[in-house]
Enzyme design. Structure first.
Site: not given
Ligand code: NAD
Ligand code: GLY
Length: 370
Positions: A125, A147, A189, A231, A241, A245, A249, A252, A256, A270
């Site tokens: 939890r 998030k 971003e 941020k 949000e 906030r 997006n 997005h 998406h 992404h």
């Molecule tokens: P990811 O986590 O898939 O990483 C991208 C690739 O880079 C992967 O293959 C990973 O293994 C590799 N990698 C990571 N760090 C590395 C490093 N230092 N050296 C070499 N390779 C490395 O992708 P991302 O772009 O970081 O994140 C995308 C995800 O984030 C999506 O699922 C998206 O929905 C989410 N997201 C969440 C929020 C939020 O607010 N929570 C905001 C934006 C995106």
């Molecule tokens: N990436 C959008 C948010 O965190 O609200």
């Protein structure tokens, strides 16, 4: 890299936390995490690629600080953010005999951060977690703001929770092994922050964007800090949000739809989808007469010069029927009473929420988009 380390706080009362930005932070992770622990036990969650580059240093640092640690590695990629992987991750973490005082440490990009954060929100939890983001996208966006979540077949991030980390350590040195394409996706971003709130930051990026993506230490730190500060400010005023906030997006909803169409695969990352989504948002606003066409052109030019896709044709979607994209957009989390909400620009540096996007205009625009 210069050795300067900068800190800022996400002001959320008794859930406030620090974002630390600088080089070689993994080496001091143990020291940073230790004062936050309720029990000297952490579980590191990472992916196999990141682990190869960063895990030994993190383990050494935790050991030096006297922190017992276990590790779970996930396969890299968006596919990892599903219920099956989540279930297996949860079982593995619980099998270590964790208690409520155990902390999870997410070492990786947004995928690892989102799924680890969701595990932290739900196991026993709720237990603490820290973020050590290793992609540019995660350092400027996903690791901050709480998030967390996973994807299900119906859509992306549809299961999740708002759950804040206790600490974010954005170690700029980790970016040296990140593939260029992933760096550029994160850069999109960063541009987002300039477009929604700060025209001067956007102008600075036009001049220094290349240096940022070449990992020049001072420009990189400024870009990460400016993004995180913006941020943090937005999250502090609207954690769940209900207002501003939503501006984060920007790009997005279009993005998406493109990701859905390309199957959330390596065909379109992404951040790339967000970049192209921001161009479409500007073009649509120009189509509606809400923003000057020159502003839209300026945005496209910069992203294009940086090497990001800025046309549907660049991702093999030229001529895609508008209806298909609108159907995807209708599944967005911001839809209210079946109406599509879009974040649109008034100018570079100012965006607003349009709650009931005119579908006829949107359809005409998308049918003409190349
Ligand atoms: P990811 O986590 O898939 O990483 C991208 C690739 O880079 C992967 O293959 C990973 O293994 C590799 N990698 C990571 N760090 C590395 C490093 N230092 N050296 C070499 N390779 C490395 O992708 P991302 O772009 O970081 O994140 C995308 C995800 O984030 C999506 O699922 C998206 O929905 C989410 N997201 C969440 C929020 C939020 O607010 N929570 C905001 C934006 C995106
Ligand atoms: N990436 C959008 C948010 O965190 O609200």
């Amino acid at each position: 890299m210069t050795d300067e380390i900068e800190r800022l706080r996400v002001e959320l009362g008794d859930r406030a936390y620090e974002i630390v930005v600088g080089p070689r932070l993994i080496e001091s992770a143990g020291r940073e995490i230790q004062p936050l622990l309720r029990r000297r036990q952490v579980v590191i969650v990472s992916d196999e690629t990141v682990a190869r580059h960063c895990l030994p240093r993190l383990r050494d640092s935790l050991s030096e600080a006297g922190i017992a640690h276990h590790t779970v590695l996930l396969p890299p990629g968006e596919e990892t953010k599903d219920l099956d992987h989540f279930g297996r991750l949860a079982e593995k973490i619980l099998a270590f005999g964790i208690e409520r005082g155990t902390m999870l440490v997410a070492l990786g990009g947004g995928v690892v951060g989102d799924v680890t954060g969701f595990a932290a929100a739900t196991l026993l939890r709720g237990i603490d977690f820290a973020q050590i983001p290793t992609t540019l996208l995660a350092q400027v966006d996903s690791s901050v703001g709480g998030k967390t979540g996973i994807n299900i077949r119906i859509g992306k991030n549809l299961i999740g929770a708002f759950y804040q980390p206790r600490l974010v350590l954005a170690d700029m040195s980790t970016l040296m092994t990140l593939p260029r394409r992933e760096l550029l996706a994160g850069y999109a971003e960063i541009v987002k922050y300039g477009l929604i709130r700060d025209v001067e930051f956007f102008a600075w990026l036009e001049a220094e964007g290349r240096a940022v993506c070449d990992l020049a230490p001072a420009p990189l730190r400024r870009a990460v800090m400016t993004s995180c500060a913006m941020k943090a400010d937005i999250v502090a005023s609207d954690e769940r949000e209900e207002g501003d906030r939503a501006l984060l997006n920007f790009g997005h909803t279009f993005g998406h739809a493109l990701e859905t169409e390309t199957g959330f695969s390596a065909k379109l990352l992404h951040g790339e989808a967000v970049g192209l989504g921001m161009v479409l948002a500007f073009d649509f606003a120009a189509h509606m007469g809400l923003v000057a066409a020159e502003e839209a052109e300026r945005v496209r030019r910069h992203l294009n010069e940086m090497g990001l896709p800025t046309q549907l044709s660049a991702i093999g979607l030229a001529g895609i029927p508008a209806d298909r994209l609108i159907a995807h957009m209708s599944k967005d989390k911001k839809v209210r009473d079946g109406r599509i909400t879009l974040i649109l620009p008034r100018r570079i540096g100012e965006a607003f929420v349009m709650k009931d996007a005119p579908l006829g205009e949107l359809s005409d625009f998308l049918d003409g988009a190349a």
